[in-house]
Write a protein that holds these residues in place. Structure first.
Motif, PDB file in Angstrom:
ATOM      1  N   GLY A  13       0.817  -1.200   0.000  1.00 23.64           N
ATOM      2  CA  GLY A  13       0.000   0.000   0.000  1.00 23.64           C
ATOM      3  C   GLY A  13       0.849   1.249   0.000  1.00 23.64           C
ATOM      4  N   ARG A  14       0.218   2.358   0.329  1.00 26.45           N
ATOM      5  CA  ARG A  14       0.861   3.679   0.293  1.00 26.45           C
ATOM      6  C   ARG A  14       1.248   4.110   1.701  1.00 26.45           C
ATOM      7  NH1 ARG A  14      -1.817   9.351  -0.530  1.00 26.45           N
ATOM      8  NH2 ARG A  14      -0.028  10.547  -1.242  1.00 26.45           N
ATOM      9  N   TRP A  15       2.496   4.569   1.864  1.00 23.78           N
ATOM     10  CA  TRP A  15       3.037   5.062   3.123  1.00 23.78           C
ATOM     11  C   TRP A  15       3.495   6.501   2.897  1.00 23.78           C
ATOM     12  CZ3 TRP A  15       3.417   1.832   7.487  1.00 23.78           C
ATOM     13  CH2 TRP A  15       3.082   0.496   7.255  1.00 23.78           C
ATOM     14  N   VAL A  16       3.099   7.422   3.774  1.00 16.78           N
ATOM     15  CA  VAL A  16       3.432   8.838   3.624  1.00 16.78           C
ATOM     16  C   VAL A  16       4.035   9.348   4.930  1.00 16.78           C
ATOM     17  CG1 VAL A  16       2.484  11.151   3.220  1.00 16.78           C
ATOM     18  CG2 VAL A  16       1.595   9.210   1.946  1.00 16.78           C
ATOM     19  N   GLY A  17       5.051  10.216   4.811  1.00 15.47           N
ATOM     20  CA  GLY A  17       5.650  10.813   5.999  1.00 15.47           C
ATOM     21  C   GLY A  17       6.854  11.659   5.654  1.00 15.47           C
ATOM     22  N   ASP A  18       7.540  12.130   6.697  1.00 20.25           N
ATOM     23  CA  ASP A  18       8.732  12.946   6.528  1.00 20.25           C
ATOM     24  C   ASP A  18       9.952  12.042   6.448  1.00 20.25           C
ATOM     25  OD1 ASP A  18       7.400  15.419   6.628  1.00 20.25           O
ATOM     26  OD2 ASP A  18       7.277  15.277   8.803  1.00 20.25           O
ATOM     27  N   VAL A  19      10.768  12.238   5.403  1.00 22.89           N
ATOM     28  CA  VAL A  19      11.956  11.428   5.180  1.00 22.89           C
ATOM     29  C   VAL A  19      13.145  12.351   4.989  1.00 22.89           C
ATOM     30  CG1 VAL A  19      13.047   9.757   3.634  1.00 22.89           C
ATOM     31  CG2 VAL A  19      10.619   9.566   4.132  1.00 22.89           C
ATOM     32  N   ASP A  20      14.266  12.016   5.628  1.00 19.81           N
ATOM     33  CA  ASP A  20      15.510  12.761   5.491  1.00 19.81           C
ATOM     34  C   ASP A  20      16.523  11.859   4.809  1.00 19.81           C
ATOM     35  OD1 ASP A  20      17.882  14.111   5.707  1.00 19.81           O
ATOM     36  OD2 ASP A  20      17.756  14.434   7.860  1.00 19.81           O
ATOM     37  N   THR A  21      16.906  12.202   3.574  1.00 22.86           N
ATOM     38  CA  THR A  21      17.871  11.395   2.836  1.00 22.86           C
ATOM     39  C   THR A  21      19.230  12.059   2.703  1.00 22.86           C
ATOM     40  OG1 THR A  21      17.106  12.285   0.737  1.00 22.86           O
ATOM     41  CG2 THR A  21      16.106  10.231   1.479  1.00 22.86           C
ATOM     42  N   SER A  22      19.306  13.366   2.901  1.00 23.81           N
ATOM     43  CA  SER A  22      20.587  14.061   2.709  1.00 23.81           C
ATOM     44  C   SER A  22      20.714  15.303   3.581  1.00 23.81           C
ATOM     45  CB  SER A  22      20.741  14.448   1.242  1.00 23.81           C
ATOM     46  OG  SER A  22      19.688  15.303   0.864  1.00 23.81           O
ATOM     47  N   GLY A  23      20.201  15.263   4.786  1.00 26.81           N
ATOM     48  CA  GLY A  23      20.295  16.405   5.684  1.00 26.81           C
ATOM     49  C   GLY A  23      19.115  17.349   5.631  1.00 26.81           C
ATOM     50  N   THR A  24      18.170  17.119   4.736  1.00 22.66           N
ATOM     51  CA  THR A  24      16.961  17.933   4.677  1.00 22.66           C
ATOM     52  C   THR A  24      15.747  17.016   4.704  1.00 22.66           C
ATOM     53  OG1 THR A  24      16.979  17.922   2.265  1.00 22.66           O
ATOM     54  CG2 THR A  24      18.052  19.774   3.339  1.00 22.66           C
ATOM     55  N   THR A  25      14.773  17.381   5.490  1.00 19.16           N
ATOM     56  CA  THR A  25      13.563  16.577   5.614  1.00 19.16           C
ATOM     57  C   THR A  25      12.553  17.026   4.580  1.00 19.16           C
ATOM     58  OG1 THR A  25      13.958  16.326   7.973  1.00 19.16           O
ATOM     59  CG2 THR A  25      11.742  15.881   7.207  1.00 19.16           C
ATOM     60  N   LEU A  94      26.123   4.291   6.989  1.00 20.89           N
ATOM     61  CA  LEU A  94      26.576   4.216   5.601  1.00 20.89           C
ATOM     62  C   LEU A  94      25.873   5.282   4.778  1.00 20.89           C
ATOM     63  CD1 LEU A  94      26.540   0.342   5.106  1.00 20.89           C
ATOM     64  CD2 LEU A  94      28.532   1.806   5.453  1.00 20.89           C
ATOM     65  N   PRO A  95      26.530   5.819   3.749  1.00 24.49           N
ATOM     66  CA  PRO A  95      25.870   6.828   2.903  1.00 24.49           C
ATOM     67  C   PRO A  95      24.690   6.224   2.143  1.00 24.49           C
ATOM     68  CG  PRO A  95      28.000   6.187   1.991  1.00 24.49           C
ATOM     69  CD  PRO A  95      27.879   5.514   3.322  1.00 24.49           C
ATOM     70  N   GLY A  96      23.713   7.070   1.857  1.00 25.44           N
ATOM     71  CA  GLY A  96      22.556   6.624   1.085  1.00 25.44           C
ATOM     72  C   GLY A  96      21.384   6.196   1.933  1.00 25.44           C
ATOM     73  N   GLY A  97      21.542   6.164   3.243  1.00 22.64           N
ATOM     74  CA  GLY A  97      20.446   5.769   4.112  1.00 22.64           C
ATOM     75  C   GLY A  97      19.439   6.886   4.301  1.00 22.64           C
ATOM     76  N   ALA A  98      18.381   6.583   4.995  1.00 21.18           N
ATOM     77  CA  ALA A  98      17.337   7.577   5.242  1.00 21.18           C
ATOM     78  C   ALA A  98      16.819   7.423   6.660  1.00 21.18           C
ATOM     79  CB  ALA A  98      16.196   7.396   4.252  1.00 21.18           C
ATOM     80  N   THR A  99      16.337   8.521   7.225  1.00 15.93           N
ATOM     81  CA  THR A  99      15.645   8.496   8.507  1.00 15.93           C
ATOM     82  C   THR A  99      14.270   9.112   8.294  1.00 15.93           C
ATOM     83  OG1 THR A  99      16.537  10.649   9.141  1.00 15.93           O
ATOM     84  CG2 THR A  99      17.779   8.712   9.846  1.00 15.93           C
ATOM     85  N   GLY A 100      13.338   8.736   9.149  1.00 21.09           N
ATOM     86  CA  GLY A 100      12.009   9.309   9.047  1.00 21.09           C
ATOM     87  C   GLY A 100      10.948   8.369   9.567  1.00 21.09           C
ATOM     88  N   VAL A 101       9.736   8.873   9.575  1.00 19.96           N
ATOM     89  CA  VAL A 101       8.580   8.110  10.020  1.00 19.96           C
ATOM     90  C   VAL A 101       7.526   8.170   8.931  1.00 19.96           C
ATOM     91  CG1 VAL A 101       6.767   7.884  11.744  1.00 19.96           C
ATOM     92  CG2 VAL A 101       9.042   8.640  12.437  1.00 19.96           C
ATOM     93  N   LEU A 102       7.080   6.977   8.492  1.00 19.81           N
ATOM     94  CA  LEU A 102       6.038   6.886   7.474  1.00 19.81           C
ATOM     95  C   LEU A 102       4.797   6.249   8.090  1.00 19.81           C
ATOM     96  CD1 LEU A 102       8.366   5.472   4.724  1.00 19.81           C
ATOM     97  CD2 LEU A 102       7.347   7.743   4.702  1.00 19.81           C
ATOM     98  N   ARG A 103       3.651   6.746   7.720  1.00 24.63           N
ATOM     99  CA  ARG A 103       2.383   6.189   8.202  1.00 24.63           C
ATOM    100  C   ARG A 103       1.592   5.648   7.021  1.00 24.63           C
ATOM    101  NH1 ARG A 103       3.950   9.985  11.545  1.00 24.63           N
ATOM    102  NH2 ARG A 103       3.721   9.664  13.761  1.00 24.63           N
ATOM    103  N   ARG A 104       0.900   4.567   7.274  1.00 21.53           N
ATOM    104  CA  ARG A 104       0.108   3.909   6.229  1.00 21.53           C
ATOM    105  C   ARG A 104      -1.113   4.745   5.907  1.00 21.53           C
ATOM    106  NH1 ARG A 104      -0.858  -1.763   5.775  1.00 21.53           N
ATOM    107  NH2 ARG A 104      -1.903  -2.135   3.826  1.00 21.53           N
ATOM    108  N   VAL A 105      -1.416   4.899   4.618  1.00 18.13           N
ATOM    109  CA  VAL A 105      -2.574   5.651   4.154  1.00 18.13           C
ATOM    110  C   VAL A 105      -3.609   4.655   3.652  1.00 18.13           C
ATOM    111  CG1 VAL A 105      -3.397   7.371   2.496  1.00 18.13           C
ATOM    112  CG2 VAL A 105      -1.123   7.599   3.512  1.00 18.13           C
TER     113      VAL A 105
END
Length: 107
Positions: A13-25, A94-105
């Protein structure tokens, strides 16, 4: 151990949220499909990135064609996916990772 119905939920399904991949959310969406393919894009009109996903109980691994690998933990009680950076054997991210929280829509 007794069956854990919440952990057995499908993650498709679809997951939406704030993701930080390179220092900006940024607001983003991830679509997980039943064939183990995945699509990630920044909202509202970002370019899609394609990859695949795999699940081991609560741990979800997202592997992108051009962005490396992301690791997430699925929280069945809140129906969220918590992204954490992948670390090497020394614990350094490691480079290329991401941080954030996604919620199911559900729509």
């Amino acid at each position: 151990m007794s069956p854990q119905v919440a952990l057995g939920r499908a993650l498709i399904g679809r997951w939406v949220g704030d993701v930080d991949t390179s220092g900006t959310t940024q607001l983003a969406e991830i679509r997980l499909r039943a064939d183990r393919s995945a699509i990630w894009r920044a909202l509202p009109d970002g370019k899609p990135e394609y990859g695949e996903w795999d699940r081991q109980t609560r741990k979800v691994t997202l592997t992108w064609t051009n962005m490396g690998e992301w690791t997430g933990l699925y929280d069945p009680l809140r129906n969220t996916l918590l992204l954490e950076p992948v670390a090497d054997s020394t614990g350094a991210a490691l480079p290329g990772g991401a941080t954030g929280v996604l919620r199911r829509v559900f729509r």
